[in-house]
Design a protein around this motif. Structure first.
Motif, PDB file in Angstrom:
ATOM      1  N   ALA A   3       0.829  -1.212   0.000  1.00 28.44           N
ATOM      2  CA  ALA A   3       0.000   0.000   0.000  1.00 28.44           C
ATOM      3  C   ALA A   3       0.860   1.257   0.000  1.00 28.44           C
ATOM      4  CB  ALA A   3      -0.919   0.007   1.216  1.00 28.44           C
ATOM      5  N   ASN A   4       0.283   2.332  -0.530  1.00 28.01           N
ATOM      6  CA  ASN A   4       0.968   3.623  -0.580  1.00 28.01           C
ATOM      7  C   ASN A   4       0.670   4.443   0.672  1.00 28.01           C
ATOM      8  OD1 ASN A   4       0.143   3.471  -3.948  1.00 28.01           O
ATOM      9  ND2 ASN A   4       2.269   3.629  -3.275  1.00 28.01           N
ATOM     10  N   PHE A   5       1.683   5.111   1.188  1.00 20.92           N
ATOM     11  CA  PHE A   5       1.524   6.019   2.321  1.00 20.92           C
ATOM     12  C   PHE A   5       2.719   6.964   2.328  1.00 20.92           C
ATOM     13  CE2 PHE A   5       3.854   2.316   3.698  1.00 20.92           C
ATOM     14  CZ  PHE A   5       4.911   2.836   4.439  1.00 20.92           C
ATOM     15  N   VAL A   6       2.607   8.019   3.112  1.00 22.47           N
ATOM     16  CA  VAL A   6       3.713   8.976   3.219  1.00 22.47           C
ATOM     17  C   VAL A   6       4.768   8.369   4.141  1.00 22.47           C
ATOM     18  CG1 VAL A   6       4.398  11.303   3.872  1.00 22.47           C
ATOM     19  CG2 VAL A   6       2.120  10.899   2.898  1.00 22.47           C
ATOM     20  N   SER A  66      -3.370   2.559  -5.903  1.00 22.48           N
ATOM     21  CA  SER A  66      -3.391   2.918  -4.490  1.00 22.48           C
ATOM     22  C   SER A  66      -4.690   2.480  -3.819  1.00 22.48           C
ATOM     23  CB  SER A  66      -3.209   4.429  -4.334  1.00 22.48           C
ATOM     24  OG  SER A  66      -1.998   4.864  -4.920  1.00 22.48           O
ATOM     25  N   PHE A  67      -5.802   2.625  -4.536  1.00 28.70           N
ATOM     26  CA  PHE A  67      -7.102   2.281  -3.975  1.00 28.70           C
ATOM     27  C   PHE A  67      -7.225   0.776  -3.752  1.00 28.70           C
ATOM     28  CE2 PHE A  67     -11.708   1.326  -4.603  1.00 28.70           C
ATOM     29  CZ  PHE A  67     -12.187   1.983  -3.479  1.00 28.70           C
ATOM     30  N   GLY A  68      -6.800  -0.021  -4.732  1.00 26.39           N
ATOM     31  CA  GLY A  68      -6.881  -1.471  -4.594  1.00 26.39           C
ATOM     32  C   GLY A  68      -6.088  -1.968  -3.405  1.00 26.39           C
ATOM     33  N   ALA A  69      -4.863  -1.445  -3.254  1.00 27.31           N
ATOM     34  CA  ALA A  69      -4.025  -1.853  -2.125  1.00 27.31           C
ATOM     35  C   ALA A  69      -4.618  -1.395  -0.798  1.00 27.31           C
ATOM     36  CB  ALA A  69      -2.613  -1.298  -2.298  1.00 27.31           C
ATOM     37  N   ALA A  70      -5.193  -0.185  -0.768  1.00 28.05           N
ATOM     38  CA  ALA A  70      -5.784   0.336   0.470  1.00 28.05           C
ATOM     39  C   ALA A  70      -6.998  -0.480   0.890  1.00 28.05           C
ATOM     40  CB  ALA A  70      -6.163   1.804   0.288  1.00 28.05           C
ATOM     41  N   VAL A  71      -7.829  -0.859  -0.068  1.00 28.41           N
ATOM     42  CA  VAL A  71      -9.037  -1.626   0.248  1.00 28.41           C
ATOM     43  C   VAL A  71      -8.670  -2.984   0.840  1.00 28.41           C
ATOM     44  CG1 VAL A  71     -11.008  -2.844  -0.768  1.00 28.41           C
ATOM     45  CG2 VAL A  71     -10.538  -0.470  -1.420  1.00 28.41           C
ATOM     46  N   ASP A 103      -5.647   7.338   6.037  1.00 34.31           N
ATOM     47  CA  ASP A 103      -5.392   8.735   6.380  1.00 34.31           C
ATOM     48  C   ASP A 103      -4.619   9.450   5.263  1.00 34.31           C
ATOM     49  OD1 ASP A 103      -6.666   8.463   8.798  1.00 34.31           O
ATOM     50  OD2 ASP A 103      -4.829   8.193   9.976  1.00 34.31           O
ATOM     51  N   ASP A 104      -3.706   8.746   4.629  1.00 33.63           N
ATOM     52  CA  ASP A 104      -2.888   9.341   3.567  1.00 33.63           C
ATOM     53  C   ASP A 104      -3.498   9.157   2.176  1.00 33.63           C
ATOM     54  OD1 ASP A 104      -1.051  10.006   5.498  1.00 33.63           O
ATOM     55  OD2 ASP A 104       0.356   8.386   5.030  1.00 33.63           O
ATOM     56  N   HIS A 105      -4.586   8.407   2.095  1.00 33.90           N
ATOM     57  CA  HIS A 105      -5.066   7.956   0.786  1.00 33.90           C
ATOM     58  C   HIS A 105      -5.476   9.097  -0.145  1.00 33.90           C
ATOM     59  CE1 HIS A 105      -6.522   5.081  -2.118  1.00 33.90           C
ATOM     60  NE2 HIS A 105      -7.720   5.643  -2.119  1.00 33.90           N
ATOM     61  N   TRP A 106      -5.999  10.180   0.392  1.00 31.34           N
ATOM     62  CA  TRP A 106      -6.453  11.288  -0.457  1.00 31.34           C
ATOM     63  C   TRP A 106      -5.326  11.820  -1.340  1.00 31.34           C
ATOM     64  CZ3 TRP A 106      -4.223  16.134  -0.183  1.00 31.34           C
ATOM     65  CH2 TRP A 106      -3.410  16.391   0.930  1.00 31.34           C
ATOM     66  N   ILE A 107      -4.101  11.741  -0.857  1.00 34.80           N
ATOM     67  CA  ILE A 107      -2.945  12.223  -1.625  1.00 34.80           C
ATOM     68  C   ILE A 107      -2.846  11.486  -2.955  1.00 34.80           C
ATOM     69  CG2 ILE A 107      -0.396  12.281  -1.662  1.00 34.80           C
ATOM     70  CD1 ILE A 107      -0.527  12.610   1.404  1.00 34.80           C
ATOM     71  N   PRO A 145      -2.370  12.605  -8.355  1.00 38.70           N
ATOM     72  CA  PRO A 145      -2.441  12.159  -9.744  1.00 38.70           C
ATOM     73  C   PRO A 145      -3.421  12.938 -10.605  1.00 38.70           C
ATOM     74  CG  PRO A 145      -2.303  10.266  -8.297  1.00 38.70           C
ATOM     75  CD  PRO A 145      -2.490  11.464  -7.410  1.00 38.70           C
ATOM     76  N   PHE A 146      -4.570  13.334 -10.051  1.00 44.81           N
ATOM     77  CA  PHE A 146      -5.537  14.072 -10.867  1.00 44.81           C
ATOM     78  C   PHE A 146      -5.042  15.483 -11.173  1.00 44.81           C
ATOM     79  CE2 PHE A 146      -9.871  11.913 -11.089  1.00 44.81           C
ATOM     80  CZ  PHE A 146      -9.307  10.642 -11.073  1.00 44.81           C
ATOM     81  N   VAL A 147      -4.384  16.113 -10.209  1.00 41.79           N
ATOM     82  CA  VAL A 147      -3.804  17.437 -10.478  1.00 41.79           C
ATOM     83  C   VAL A 147      -2.672  17.312 -11.497  1.00 41.79           C
ATOM     84  CG1 VAL A 147      -2.506  19.359  -9.472  1.00 41.79           C
ATOM     85  CG2 VAL A 147      -4.457  18.403  -8.243  1.00 41.79           C
ATOM     86  N   GLY A 148      -1.839  16.300 -11.360  1.00 36.66           N
ATOM     87  CA  GLY A 148      -0.767  16.084 -12.313  1.00 36.66           C
ATOM     88  C   GLY A 148      -1.289  15.832 -13.712  1.00 36.66           C
TER      89      GLY A 148
END
Length: 282
Positions: free
Chosen positions: A153-156, A227-232, A241-245, A250-253
Motif C-alpha cells: 500500500a501507498n503512504f507517506v 493505491s485504492f486497490g491496495a488500500a481496500v 489517512d494518507d489515501h487522499w494524496i 495524480p488528478f492534479v498532475g
C-alpha cells in the motif's frame, strides 16, 4: 498514416497530419456497443494483472530483504516490475481500450476530449475493481507475508511531509500523462513516421523512472486505482489517512499535463481563437 490520409490532411488542413475530432462529452450511444464493454473488460483484466504482478513483487522483495539485507530485487527491480508491466499491458490493450490502466491517464485524456465522460467513468470503475481483484489475489496467495509486509500500500514515508508527498505524486503523474500525450500524438506519428517509436515503450519507461524517484517518498502511486486497490485489501488506518494524496496528486498532475500538451505545445486555445475569428457566428 496512409498516403491518402496524409494527402487529404495537407489539402484540407494545410498540415501533414489530421487530429481526430473531439469525443462527445456524453455519448450514450457507446452504451449500446459491444466494443465499449469489451474495452471495460480489457481495462479490468489489465489492471488486475498489473496489481497482481507488481504488488507480489513488492511483497516478495520485502520478505527476502527482511531475511537478508542483500536479498530482494531492490528499488530498481520494483521500478522495473511497474514499468515493465505497463509496457506489456499497454501494448496488449492499446487496440482495444487505448491501454489506460490508470484513472489519472483516463482523466487526462477526458480533459483533452479524447474519451467521453461515460467511457471515462466506466474505465475508472473497471480499473478500480481490477486493482482490488489483483491485490486480493496477492493476499490470497501470500497471506502471511502480505499482512506482515505492508500489503504494497501507498503512504507517506516517515521523514517526509504531506506537502512533499503530494508534490511528488503531482510531478510523477505529470511525467506519465505528458508522456502518454506525446507518445500518442498524431502530429508525432506523421512527422516521425521514419522512426519506429512504439508508444507503450516510452510510457513504460516513464513509469519506471518515476518509481525510481518516488518510491522513497510515497512508494509511488501515480495511479489512483493502484493505491485504492491496495488500500481496500490492506485496510489500515494510516493508509486511509494518507489515501487522499493518491487521488488528488495524480488528478492534479494529469490536469497539468493535459493543459500543457493541449494549450502550450499544441496551442489549442490559439487555434480555436483563430477559427472563431475566421468563422464568426454573430
Amino acid at each position: 498514416m496512409s498516403k491518402e490520409v496524409s494527402e487529404e490532411g495537407q489539402a484540407h488542413h494545410g498540415k501533414d497530419y489530421v487530429d481526430p475530432p473531439p469525443a462527445p462529452l456524453i455519448d450514450t450511444a457507446e452504451l449500446k456497443l459491444w466494443s465499449f464493454y469489451r474495452a471495460l473488460i480489457a481495462e479490468f483484466i489489465a489492471t488486475l494483472l498489473f496489481l497482481y504482478v507488481t504488488v507480489a513483487t513488492v511483497i516478495g522483495h520485502k520478505k527476502q530483504n527482511a531475511a537478508d539485507q542483500c536479498n530482494g530485487v531492490g528499488l530498481l527491480g520494483i521500478a522495473w516490475a511497474f514499468g515493465g508491466m505497463i509496457f506489456i499491458l499497454v501494448y496488449c490493450t492499446a487496440g482495444i481500450s487505448g491501454g489506460h490502466i490508470n484513472p489519472a491517464v483516463t482523466f487526462g485524456l477526458f480533459l483533452a476530449r479524447k474519451v467521453s465522460l461515460i467511457r471515462a467513468l466506466g474505465y475508472i470503475v473497471a480499473q478500480c475493481l481490477g486493482a482490488i481483484s489483483g491485490v486480493g489475489l496477492v493476499k490470497a496467495f501470500m497471506k502471511n507475508d502480505y499482512n506482515r509486509r505492508g500489503g504494497g500500500a501507498n503512504f507517506v514515508v516517515d521523514g517526509y511531509s504531506t506537502g512533499t508527498a503530494l508534490g511528488a505524486e503531482i510531478i510523477g503523474t505529470f511525467v506519465l500523462v505528458y508522456t502518454v500525450f506525446a507518445a500518442t500524438d498524431p502530429k508525432r506519428s506523421a512527422r516521425d513516421s521514419h522512426i519506429p517509436v512504439l508508444a507503450p515503450l516510452p510510457i513504460g519507461f516513464a513509469v519506471f523512472v518515476v518509481h525510481l524517484a518516488t518510491i522513497p517518498i510515497t512508494g509511488t502511486g501515480i495511479n489512483p486505482a493502484r493505491s485504492f486497490g491496495a488500500a481496500v485489501i490492506y485496510n489500515n488506518d494510516k493508509i486511509w489517512d494518507d489515501h487522499w494524496i493518491f487521488w488528488v496528486g495524480p488528478f492534479v498532475g494529469a490536469l497539468a499535463a493535459a493543459a500543457y500538451h493541449q494549450y502550450i505545445l499544441r496551442a489549442a486555445a490559439i487555434k480555436a481563437l483563430g477559427s472563431f475569428r475566421s468563422n464568426p457566428t454573430n
